[in-house]
Design a protein around this motif. Structure first.
Motif, PDB file in Angstrom:
ATOM      1  N   GLY A 177       0.871  -1.182   0.000  1.00 34.89           N
ATOM      2  CA  GLY A 177       0.000   0.000   0.000  1.00 34.89           C
ATOM      3  C   GLY A 177       0.900   1.222   0.000  1.00 34.89           C
ATOM      4  O   GLY A 177       1.903   1.246   0.711  1.00 34.89           O
ATOM      5  N   GLY A 223       2.536  -0.201  -4.354  1.00 34.12           N
ATOM      6  CA  GLY A 223       1.232   0.484  -4.356  1.00 34.12           C
ATOM      7  C   GLY A 223       0.411   0.118  -5.572  1.00 34.12           C
ATOM      8  O   GLY A 223       0.900   0.167  -6.711  1.00 34.12           O
ATOM      9  N   SER A 228     -12.209  15.428  -2.601  1.00 33.69           N
ATOM     10  CA  SER A 228     -13.626  15.847  -2.541  1.00 33.69           C
ATOM     11  C   SER A 228     -13.723  17.342  -2.239  1.00 33.69           C
ATOM     12  O   SER A 228     -14.807  17.833  -1.917  1.00 33.69           O
ATOM     13  N   THR A 259      -2.783  -0.922   3.687  1.00 38.71           N
ATOM     14  CA  THR A 259      -3.656  -1.151   2.530  1.00 38.71           C
ATOM     15  C   THR A 259      -4.923  -0.289   2.537  1.00 38.71           C
ATOM     16  O   THR A 259      -5.724  -0.362   1.604  1.00 38.71           O
ATOM     17  N   ARG A 293     -12.760   7.700  -4.236  1.00 36.35           N
ATOM     18  CA  ARG A 293     -11.699   7.276  -3.320  1.00 36.35           C
ATOM     19  C   ARG A 293     -10.321   7.644  -3.864  1.00 36.35           C
ATOM     20  O   ARG A 293      -9.397   7.875  -3.108  1.00 36.35           O
ATOM     21  N   VAL A 314     -18.091  12.868   2.647  1.00 41.13           N
ATOM     22  CA  VAL A 314     -17.652  12.871   1.258  1.00 41.13           C
ATOM     23  C   VAL A 314     -18.789  13.334   0.351  1.00 41.13           C
ATOM     24  O   VAL A 314     -18.619  14.213  -0.492  1.00 41.13           O
ATOM     25  N   TRP A 320     -11.277  16.553   9.805  1.00 39.43           N
ATOM     26  CA  TRP A 320     -11.885  17.820   9.376  1.00 39.43           C
ATOM     27  C   TRP A 320     -12.718  17.605   8.125  1.00 39.43           C
ATOM     28  O   TRP A 320     -12.600  16.594   7.445  1.00 39.43           O
TER      29      TRP A 320
HETATM   30  C1  LIG Z   1     -12.621  11.794  -0.822  1.00 38.61           C
HETATM   31  C2  LIG Z   1     -11.970  11.633   0.531  1.00 38.61           C
HETATM   32  C3  LIG Z   1     -11.913  12.718   1.387  1.00 38.61           C
HETATM   33  C4  LIG Z   1     -11.310  12.583   2.636  1.00 38.61           C
HETATM   34  N1  LIG Z   1     -11.262  13.669   3.471  1.00 38.61           N
HETATM   35  C5  LIG Z   1     -10.635  13.567   4.652  1.00 38.61           C
HETATM   36  C6  LIG Z   1     -10.506  14.704   5.507  1.00 38.61           C
HETATM   37  O1  LIG Z   1     -10.989  15.800   5.207  1.00 38.61           O
HETATM   38  N2  LIG Z   1      -9.825  14.551   6.681  1.00 38.61           N
HETATM   39  C7  LIG Z   1      -9.282  13.352   7.057  1.00 38.61           C
HETATM   40  O2  LIG Z   1      -8.671  13.257   8.139  1.00 38.61           O
HETATM   41  N3  LIG Z   1      -9.410  12.253   6.269  1.00 38.61           N
HETATM   42  C8  LIG Z   1     -10.068  12.344   5.083  1.00 38.61           C
HETATM   43  N4  LIG Z   1     -10.166  11.238   4.281  1.00 38.61           N
HETATM   44  C9  LIG Z   1      -9.677   9.933   4.784  1.00 38.61           C
HETATM   45  C10 LIG Z   1      -8.172   9.778   4.578  1.00 38.61           C
HETATM   46  O3  LIG Z   1      -7.803  10.155   3.291  1.00 38.61           O
HETATM   47  C11 LIG Z   1      -7.800   8.328   4.881  1.00 38.61           C
HETATM   48  O4  LIG Z   1      -8.144   8.057   6.205  1.00 38.61           O
HETATM   49  C12 LIG Z   1      -6.312   8.067   4.625  1.00 38.61           C
HETATM   50  O5  LIG Z   1      -5.985   8.236   3.288  1.00 38.61           O
HETATM   51  C13 LIG Z   1      -5.943   6.678   5.090  1.00 38.61           C
HETATM   52  O6  LIG Z   1      -4.611   6.426   4.779  1.00 38.61           O
HETATM   53  P1  LIG Z   1      -4.088   4.924   4.569  1.00 38.61           P
HETATM   54  O7  LIG Z   1      -2.645   5.028   4.244  1.00 38.61           O
HETATM   55  O8  LIG Z   1      -4.535   4.087   5.677  1.00 38.61           O
HETATM   56  O9  LIG Z   1      -4.884   4.403   3.289  1.00 38.61           O
HETATM   57  P2  LIG Z   1      -4.938   4.954   1.828  1.00 38.61           P
HETATM   58  O10 LIG Z   1      -4.551   6.389   1.742  1.00 38.61           O
HETATM   59  O11 LIG Z   1      -6.281   4.567   1.313  1.00 38.61           O
HETATM   60  O12 LIG Z   1      -3.832   4.124   1.044  1.00 38.61           O
HETATM   61  C14 LIG Z   1      -3.897   2.736   0.885  1.00 38.61           C
HETATM   62  C15 LIG Z   1      -3.317   2.372  -0.467  1.00 38.61           C
HETATM   63  O13 LIG Z   1      -3.035   0.984  -0.474  1.00 38.61           O
HETATM   64  C16 LIG Z   1      -3.338   0.448  -1.748  1.00 38.61           C
HETATM   65  N5  LIG Z   1      -3.475  -1.013  -1.634  1.00 38.61           N
HETATM   66  C17 LIG Z   1      -4.495  -1.715  -1.071  1.00 38.61           C
HETATM   67  N6  LIG Z   1      -4.239  -3.047  -1.134  1.00 38.61           N
HETATM   68  C18 LIG Z   1      -3.033  -3.168  -1.728  1.00 38.61           C
HETATM   69  C19 LIG Z   1      -2.221  -4.290  -2.075  1.00 38.61           C
HETATM   70  N7  LIG Z   1      -2.592  -5.545  -1.810  1.00 38.61           N
HETATM   71  N8  LIG Z   1      -1.046  -4.061  -2.690  1.00 38.61           N
HETATM   72  C20 LIG Z   1      -0.641  -2.794  -2.952  1.00 38.61           C
HETATM   73  N9  LIG Z   1      -1.367  -1.699  -2.664  1.00 38.61           N
HETATM   74  C21 LIG Z   1      -2.544  -1.884  -2.049  1.00 38.61           C
HETATM   75  C22 LIG Z   1      -4.612   1.193  -2.106  1.00 38.61           C
HETATM   76  O14 LIG Z   1      -4.862   1.111  -3.496  1.00 38.61           O
HETATM   77  C23 LIG Z   1      -4.263   2.609  -1.620  1.00 38.61           C
HETATM   78  O15 LIG Z   1      -3.630   3.327  -2.636  1.00 38.61           O
HETATM   79  C24 LIG Z   1     -10.759  11.333   3.026  1.00 38.61           C
HETATM   80  C25 LIG Z   1     -10.830  10.250   2.147  1.00 38.61           C
HETATM   81  C26 LIG Z   1     -11.418  10.389   0.916  1.00 38.61           C
HETATM   82  C27 LIG Z   1     -11.483   9.212  -0.019  1.00 38.61           C
END
Ligand SMILES: Cc1cc2nc3c(=O)[nH]c(=O)nc-3n(C[C@H](O)[C@H](O)[C@H](O)COP(=O)(O)OP(=O)(O)OC[C@H]3O[C@@H](n4cnc5c(N)ncnc54)[C@H](O)[C@@H]3O)c2cc1C
Length: 409
Positions: free
Chosen positions: A9, A34, A47, A107, A128, A154, A321
């Motif tokens: 990820g 990724g 968004s 992930t 997303r 969202v 936020w």
């Molecule tokens: C439209 C939108 C608006 C948001 N607004 C806010 C906000 O205003 N404030 C806030 O705090 N949060 C917000 N969020 C939430 C925030 O973006 C997420 O909580 C954050 O991105 C989580 O980070 P992460 O690294 O856990 O996952 P992610 O950022 O989702 O990254 C995970 C990545 O892993 C990849 N992946 C999955 N499985 C595999 C695999 N097997 N092999 C390789 N890659 C893989 C996925 O494709 C993805 O690219 C928002 C989210 C969205 C979608």
């Protein structure tokens, strides 16, 4: 110290893990795998400003490409970790088995999809990823009809961007109020009025039963009222943690990949961080799963520090936020099981804070255009501070004086 770390990820948590590992002096190999074909990027603008076309792609990136090159981080983008072999400590990527000493699962989560007739029409989109925005943007033009399914953050952020771009927007929400999972009825009502004033129409307590193709557009069929004609449909009905890889490898999964306070999974060589985890929070005295940038950053850091042999247990008060129009909503704590909610400030002036208490303990604050209240509350909640709710509501007393008078928890 381990020799090789692989991160599955490449999002917010992954980027933070890389940064902390290298800043912490890790000199071994780091491989970031990724699924999306992009450098790790921030999602919140998807968004908000990026959707509105007010932000360049490069500004979404958490670090420029040169950062990964300069820090000797190998990037495998546009490809998945397909499987984990825990006994051999390898992951399968592009048909090859790659060895790790430590594996970090970052992930994230994926959107909950509608399972209704017509769910596959080309006009229907989720939000997303950057690619999702690219699918939506061509229809984000004045005069188009947008139906948003789901009145959470969202969906409402998309509605705000779209109505300001001149689209005719209707939000369909199954609950009887907006953002019902997270905020008090007062905030739901405030946001409903703000959106209505901007021209957004609402169908509350209304489900969607299907999408029907019509000439050049679609019709969104609802459980109440007439079908809604739409040129564009955006669905925001929640997300699910991405845990299939972990589950297939036999790691413990229960509403997220189960980790401890150091982000260790049930396998001592595998860590997990971000949206995909179910984690304990000592400050809140419970286990939870969060969907926020702050949590992803902090857990990315926690996992990396544990790998570096400098463990620092994760203990953070959640914050989040949402930007809609000129309204910056900043939320801290978890507004569940509260006994009192008081409002500090004036919703009519578009600047106020809803303060949630259990007895006299401040447990959460939802601040609209009130950054000072938000910042101070984060500290008070972490301290388990006790305050007189009536005092908190009194705007004649500066909030910093009220905060200074709080009794420690
Ligand atoms: C439209 C939108 C608006 C948001 N607004 C806010 C906000 O205003 N404030 C806030 O705090 N949060 C917000 N969020 C939430 C925030 O973006 C997420 O909580 C954050 O991105 C989580 O980070 P992460 O690294 O856990 O996952 P992610 O950022 O989702 O990254 C995970 C990545 O892993 C990849 N992946 C999955 N499985 C595999 C695999 N097997 N092999 C390789 N890659 C893989 C996925 O494709 C993805 O690219 C928002 C989210 C969205 C979608």
């Amino acid at each position: 110290m381990p020799d090789k770390v692989i991160i599955a990820g490449a999002g917010q948590a992954a980027a933070q893990a890389v940064i902390t590992l290298r800043h912490g002096g890790f000199t071994g190999g780091i491989l970031l795998v990724g699924e999306e074909p992009y450098l790790p990027y921030q999602r919140p603008p998807l968004s908000k400003k990026y959707l509105a076309g007010e932000m360049e792609l490069e500004r979404l990136h958490l670090r420029p490409e040169s950062f990964y090159v300069d820090h000797g981080v190998q990037l495998h983008l546009g490809t998945r970790v397909e499987a984990i072999d825990r006994s051999r400590r390898t992951v399968r990527v592009d048909g090859a088995d790659l060895g790790y000493d430590r594996l970090v699962l970052a992930t994230g989560s994926h959107v909950r999809r509608l399972a209704i007739p017509g769910h596959d029409v080309p006009q229907l989109h989720y939000l997303r990823t950057i690619d999702d925005v690219r699918g939506i943007q061509p229809q984000l033009r004045a005069g188009q009809r947008l139906v948003v399914i789901g009145g959470g953050y969202v969906g409402l952020e998309v509605a705000a961007v779209a109505v300001q771009a001149g689209l005719a927007v209707t939000v369909v929400e199954i609950a009887d109020r907006l953002m019902a999972r997270a905020v008090a009825p007062l905030l739901s009502q405030f946001y409903l009025k703000a959106h209505q004033a901007a021209g957004v129409a609402f169908r509350l307590q209304t489900g969607v039963t299907g999408i029907r193709r019509a000439a050049g557009h679609v019709e969104v069929q609802c459980t109440a009222g007439a079908a809604l004609a739409a040129d564009l449909v955006v669905v925001g009905v929640g997300i699910l943690p991405t845990t299939a890889l972990a589950a297939a490898a036999g790691l413990e999964v229960d509403n997220g990949i189960v980790v401890d306070e150091l982000c260790r999974t049930s396998d001592p060589h595998i860590y997990a961080a971000g949206d995909c985890t179910s984690h304990p929070n000592a400050l809140l005295g419970r286990r939870l799963r969060l969907e926020s940038v702050h949590n992803a950053q902090e857990q990315g850091k926690t996992a990396a520090l544990a790998i570096l042999g400098q463990p620092e247990p994760y203990a953070q008060i959640p914050w989040f936020w949402s930007d809609q129009y000129d309204l910056k909503l900043q939320m801290t704590g978890i507004a569940e099981d509260y006994t009192t909610m008081v409002v500090r400030g004036d919703p009519d002036k578009r600047a106020f804070a809803a303060c949630y208490f259990t007895g006299e303990q401040l447990i959460a604050v939802h601040a609209v255009n009130s950054p000072r209240e938000f910042m101070l509350s984060k500290k008070l909640i972490a301290q388990g501070a006790r305050l007189d709710p009536a005092l908190v509501a009194d705007t004649a007393i500066p909030f910093k004086d009220i905060a200074a008078s709080a009794s420690p928890g």
